[in-house]
Design an enzyme around this catalytic site. Structure first.
Site, short mmCIF file in Angstrom:
data_model
loop_
_atom_site.label_atom_id
_atom_site.label_comp_id
_atom_site.label_asym_id
_atom_site.label_seq_id
_atom_site.Cartn_x
_atom_site.Cartn_y
_atom_site.Cartn_z
N ILE A 50 46.04 27.59 95.08
CA ILE A 50 44.01 27.71 95.49
C ILE A 50 43.77 28.97 95.92
O ILE A 50 44.27 29.51 96.79
CB ILE A 50 43.82 26.23 95.79
CG1 ILE A 50 44.11 25.38 95.46
CG2 ILE A 50 42.61 26.56 95.86
CD1 ILE A 50 44.03 23.61 96.16
N ILE A 103 49.82 22.33 98.36
CA ILE A 103 48.37 23.00 97.81
C ILE A 103 48.43 24.27 98.30
O ILE A 103 47.73 23.85 99.42
CB ILE A 103 47.33 22.07 97.61
CG1 ILE A 103 47.21 21.01 99.60
CG2 ILE A 103 47.48 20.77 97.45
CD1 ILE A 103 45.81 20.90 99.69
N PRO A 104 49.20 25.27 98.82
CA PRO A 104 49.37 26.87 99.38
C PRO A 104 47.36 27.44 98.78
O PRO A 104 47.54 27.12 97.47
CB PRO A 104 51.01 27.41 98.67
CG PRO A 104 50.51 26.99 97.53
CD PRO A 104 51.02 25.99 98.13
N HIS A 105 47.12 27.11 100.01
CA HIS A 105 45.64 27.77 99.19
C HIS A 105 45.65 28.81 100.66
O HIS A 105 45.55 29.04 101.89
CB HIS A 105 44.27 27.04 99.07
CG HIS A 105 44.46 25.94 99.95
ND1 HIS A 105 45.27 24.80 101.05
CD2 HIS A 105 43.54 26.42 101.39
CE1 HIS A 105 45.33 24.54 102.30
NE2 HIS A 105 44.07 24.98 102.34
N ALA A 106 44.13 29.58 99.68
CA ALA A 106 43.42 30.82 100.94
C ALA A 106 42.71 31.17 100.71
O ALA A 106 42.16 31.24 99.56
CB ALA A 106 44.33 32.05 101.31
#
Lengths: 149, 503
Positions: free
Chosen positions: A100, A63-66
C-alpha cells in the site's frame, strides 16, 4: 489512473525468498506504472515502517505500506505467493501481499480509498476471492469493485 | 450493549482501518452496537460525546497514543495493540462486555467530560499516575475483600488464637506447632482455621496484584510479569504495599522504555515473548532486592534498636510513636517493626503496648470507611465500595482495609491516617488499656483491659483520621469520574497486620 489498482499491478506469482524480495517486486510494478517516482526511496520508507512492527497479519496476509514523498498517487500492488512469504505474522507466512503506497501529503479523500481497502482486508470472503482469482485482470477488477473507486 | 472504540497505528493508512472493521464486525456478530473512531491519515472524525456518554465500555486498539483519551475517563476500558484489534477482535469485544458487566453501575452513566474541557485536561502526569494507581487498586480490592472478610470471620468464629493455631507460635502461654501440611487444617483448626488459611492466601496476593496491575495499566500485558514479580519481592523483602507500588511503577516504566528500543530484525520475533519479559523482570527484581531490600532490612534493625531504647521512658509518647508507625505503610517495614515490638512486649508480659499497637492498626480502615460515608462525593465509586468492607476489616484489626485508599491517593490519605493512629495509640497508653491478644480487634474485647476507654481511644483516632482525610480531599474537590480504571467488581479493603503479625 483513477483506479487504485490495475492488472499491471498484480503479480500472482510473487518472488517468495523473503519479504524484501516480494516487496521489491511489487514496488517495481508501481514504479513501472509511474505511480512511484523513486523505487529505492519508497522501499526505504516501507522498510522503515516494517522495522517498527512487522506487517504480517493472521490469516496469511502481509501489508507492507508507507506514506512516502516518492508516491505520486494513493495506490496498491497486489501479489500472491503459493509458497508464502514471511511477514512476521504469528501464524505463518503470507500468501496475499498488499503493498500500500500513500503520498506523504495525500488529502483525506484519497486516503479514504486506502482506508476502505484496509477495511475490506479483514473480511475472509475478500481474501478467499483473491486467493482463487485466476488472472490479474480478475483480481484487479475485484479489488477495484470492492473498494468502490 | 453499546461499545465504542478508538483505533490508531503509526502510519495511519492500514492497520487503523482494519482494526476498526474487525472490531465492528466482531461487535455486530456478538449482538452489540459499536462505533469506532479511526485516528488515521484520512483524518479522525471524533465520536459524538453523546455516543461516548452512552457507551458501556471502551476499546482502544492503538499502537500510538490515543488522542484526547480523557473523553473516555471513567469508562470500563480494554486496551490492546492495533494488531490485536485485527487478529483478536472477538476476544477484545468479549473482554469489553465482561468489564462493562463487572463495572459499578454508576460508572457507565458517568457524565461525559464536556467537549470544551478535553483539550485543557489533556492528561497531565498527575492524572496518568492516578489512573495507573487506580487500575492497580481496582484489581486488588476483590482480594482485599475476599481475604480480609475470611480472616475476620475466622477470628469471629475461632477466636484470637486461630492465626497462631494455623501459623504456629505462642498464644496465652500455649505453644502451637502450626500446621505444616495445609490439608490437615480443617481437622486440626476447624472451619475457622480453614477460612483463615484461605483468607491469608488471598491476602498474600494483595501487593503482587497491586504492583502487577499498576504495571499493566502503564505498559499493557508486558507489564504484568515484572510488576507481579516486583510485588512478590516487595512482600518477600518486607517492603509492603508502598514497596509494591514503587515496584509496579518501576516495572511499567522499564517495559515502556524497552518497547521503544529498536531491536535488530533477527530479534524482533522474540522481543515481546522472551526478551522484554526476561530483561524487565531481571532488572526490576534486582532493584527490588538489592536497592530496596537491603536498606529496608538495615533500617528495620535500626528502628527496632531505637524502640528498645525508648521503652520505659514516656509511655504515652511511645504509644503515639508506635501508633504512627502502624499507619505509615500498613503492613510495610515500619508497620512490621511496630507490630513486632508489640508482640515482643506481649511475650515479656507488658500488655499495654500490644493494646496500643492494635488500636492504632484498627483505626485506618475505620477512618476511611467513615470518611466515605460522611462525604461520598470526595471518593470514587470504587473507593466507596471499598469503604463498605473496611468497617469489618478495621474492627477486626486488619489494617490492610485502608490500603485501597492509601494506594489510590497516598499524599492525602496516609498523613491523616498516621495522625489518627498516633492518637489512638497514645490514648490507649494514657488510659493504660491492655491486650492479651496479638490480633482479633473488637472480637477479642474480652481479653482487653479497660475495654470502654480502649474503644474511646480507637474512636478518637478514627475521628482524627477521618477529619484529616476529608479536609485534604475537600481541598482537591470532588472526584469526577475515575480515571480509566480497568474496572473490576469493587469490594472491600483488608489489612496489614497479617504480614506484620505472621513474622
Amino acid at each position: 489512473m483513477s483506479t487504485i489498482i490495475t492488472p499491471e499491478l498484480v503479480d500472482l506469482d510473487l518472488p517468495s525468498a523473503d519479504r524484501a524480495a516480494a516487496t521489491r517486486a511489487l514496488a517495481q510494478r508501481l514504479a513501472d506504472a509511474g505511480r512511484v517516482t523513486d523505487v529505492e526511496g519508497f522501499l526505504a520508507d516501507v522498510a522503515a515502517r516494517e522495522e517498527q512492527m512487522p506487517t504480517g497479519l493472521e490469516g496469511g496476509i502481509g501489508i507492507p505500506h508507507a506514506r512516502s514523498p516518492h508516491v505520486a498517487v494513493p495506490t496498491l500492488a497486489f501479489g500472491r505467493s503459493a509458497a508464502g512469504v514471511d511477514f512476521g505474522a504469528s501464524d505463518g507466512p503470507a500468501h496475499l501481499v498488499f503493498l500500500i503506497a500513500a503520498p506523504a501529503s495525500g488529502d483525506a479523500d484519497h486516503m479514504t480509498i486506502l482506508a476502505t481497502l484496509a477495511r475490506r482486508l479483514v473480511h475472509a470472503s475478500f481474501r478467499e476471492t483473491l486467493l482463487a482469482a485466476e488472472d490479474p485482470e480478475v483480481a484487479a477488477a475485484f479489488i477495484t469493485q470492492e473498494v468502490g473507486s | 450493549m453499546r461499545l465504542v472504540a478508538v483505533t490508531s497505528c503509526p502510519t495511519g493508512i492500514a492497520h487503523t482501518y482494519m482494526a476498526a472493521e474487525a472490531l465492528s464486525e466482531a461487535a455486530k456478530a456478538a449482538g452489540h452496537e459499536m462505533e469506532v473512531e479511526t485516528q488515521g491519515a484520512a483524518g479522525a472524525t471524533p465520536l459524538d460525546p453523546a455516543v461516548i456518554a452512552a457507551a458501556d465500555a471502551v476499546v482502544f486498539a492503538a499502537d500510538v497514543e490515543v488522542r484526547d483519551r480523557d473523553r473516555f475517563a471513567g469508562k470500563p476500558l480494554v486496551t490492546a495493540g492495533v494488531k490485536d484489534g485485527i487478529n483478536r477482535a472477538p476476544e477484545l469485544i468479549a473482554q469489553a462486555v465482561q468489564q462493562a458487566e463487572a463495572a459499578p453501575s454508576g460508572s457507565t452513566a458517568t457524565e461525559p467530560v464536556p467537549a470544551a474541557a478535553t483539550t485543557e485536561q489533556h492528561a497531565g502526569f498527575g492524572t496518568q499516575l492516578r489512573g495507573w494507581l487506580m487500575t492497580g487498586v481496582s484489581y486488588m480490592i476483590p482480594f482485599v475483600a475476599a481475604g480480609g472478610i475470611l480472616i475476620a470471620l475466622a477470628f469471629v468464629i475461632g477466636g484470637a488464637e486461630i492465626s497462631t493455631k494455623v501459623d504456629g507460635g505462642v498464644f496465652e502461654g500455649t505453644e502451637y506447632p502450626g500446621i505444616p501440611n495445609l490439608s490437615d487444617v480443617l481437622g486440626e483448626a476447624g472451619v475457622a482455621g480453614l477460612m483463615y488459611a484461605i483468607g491469608s492466601t488471598a491476602f498474600s496476593m494483595l501487593v503482587p496484584i497491586l504492583a502487577g496491575f499498576i504495571a499493566y495499566a502503564m505498559a499493557d500485558r508486558l507489564g504484568l510479569v515484572p510488576g507481579i514479580v516486583a510485588g512478590l519481592l516487595a512482600v518477600e523483602i518486607g517492603a509492603g504495599f508502598l514497596g509494591g507500588l514503587a515496584g509496579g511503577l518501576l516495572a511499567g516504566a522499564v517495559v515502556l522504555a524497552m518497547k521503544r528500543v529498536n531491536v535488530p530484525r533477527a530479534l524482533e520475533g522474540i522481543t515481546p515473548i522472551v526478551l522484554i519479559p526476561l530483561l524487565s523482570t531481571l532488572i526490576v527484581g534486582a532493584v527490588m532486592i538489592v536497592v530496596i531490600g537491603e536498606p529496608i532490612a538495615s533500617a528495620q534493625t535500626a528502628l527496632t534498636d531505637w524502640l528498645d531504647g525508648l521503652s520505659g521512658t514516656n509511655s504515652v509518647l511511645l504509644g503515639l510513636l508506635l501508633g504512627a508507625m502502624m499507619a505509615v505503610d500498613m503492613g510495610g517495614p515500619v508497620n512490621k517493626v511496630a507490630y513486632t515490638f508489640g508482640l515482643a512486649s506481649l511475650a515479656s508480659g507488658e500488655l499495654t503496648i500490644m493494646a496500643a499497637v492494635m488500636a492504632a492498626g484498627m483505626t485506618p480502615p475505620l477512618a476511611c470507611a467513615l470518611a466515605t460515608v460522611l462525604r461520598p462525593k470526595l471518593f470514587t465509586d470504587v473507593e466507596r465500595k471499598a469503604g463498605e468492607t473496611a468497617w469489618l476489616l478495621g474492627a477486626s484489626f486488619i489494617t490492610e482495609g485502608a490500603i485501597p485508599f492509601a494506594a489510590a491517593d497516598p499524599a492525602r490519605v496516609i498523613p491523616p491516617l498516621v495522625a489518627g493512629s498516633a492518637t489512638a495509640g497514645g490514648l490507649s497508653m494514657a488510659f493504660g488499656a491492655t491486650s492479651r491478644a496479638p490480633h482479633g480487634g473488637i472480637w477479642v474485647v474480652g481479653v482487653i483491659g479497660s475495654p470502654l476507654l480502649y474503644i474511646v481511644a480507637i474512636l478518637a483516632g478514627v475521628a482524627v483520621g477521618t477529619v484529616g482525610i476529608l479536609a485534604l480531599k475537600a481541598q482537591r474537590g470532588p472526584v469526577e469520574a475515575d480515571p480509566e480504571v480497568a474496572a473490576v467488581e469493587p469490594a472491600a479493603a483488608p489489612v496489614a497486620h497479617r504480614a506484620a503479625a505472621a513474622h
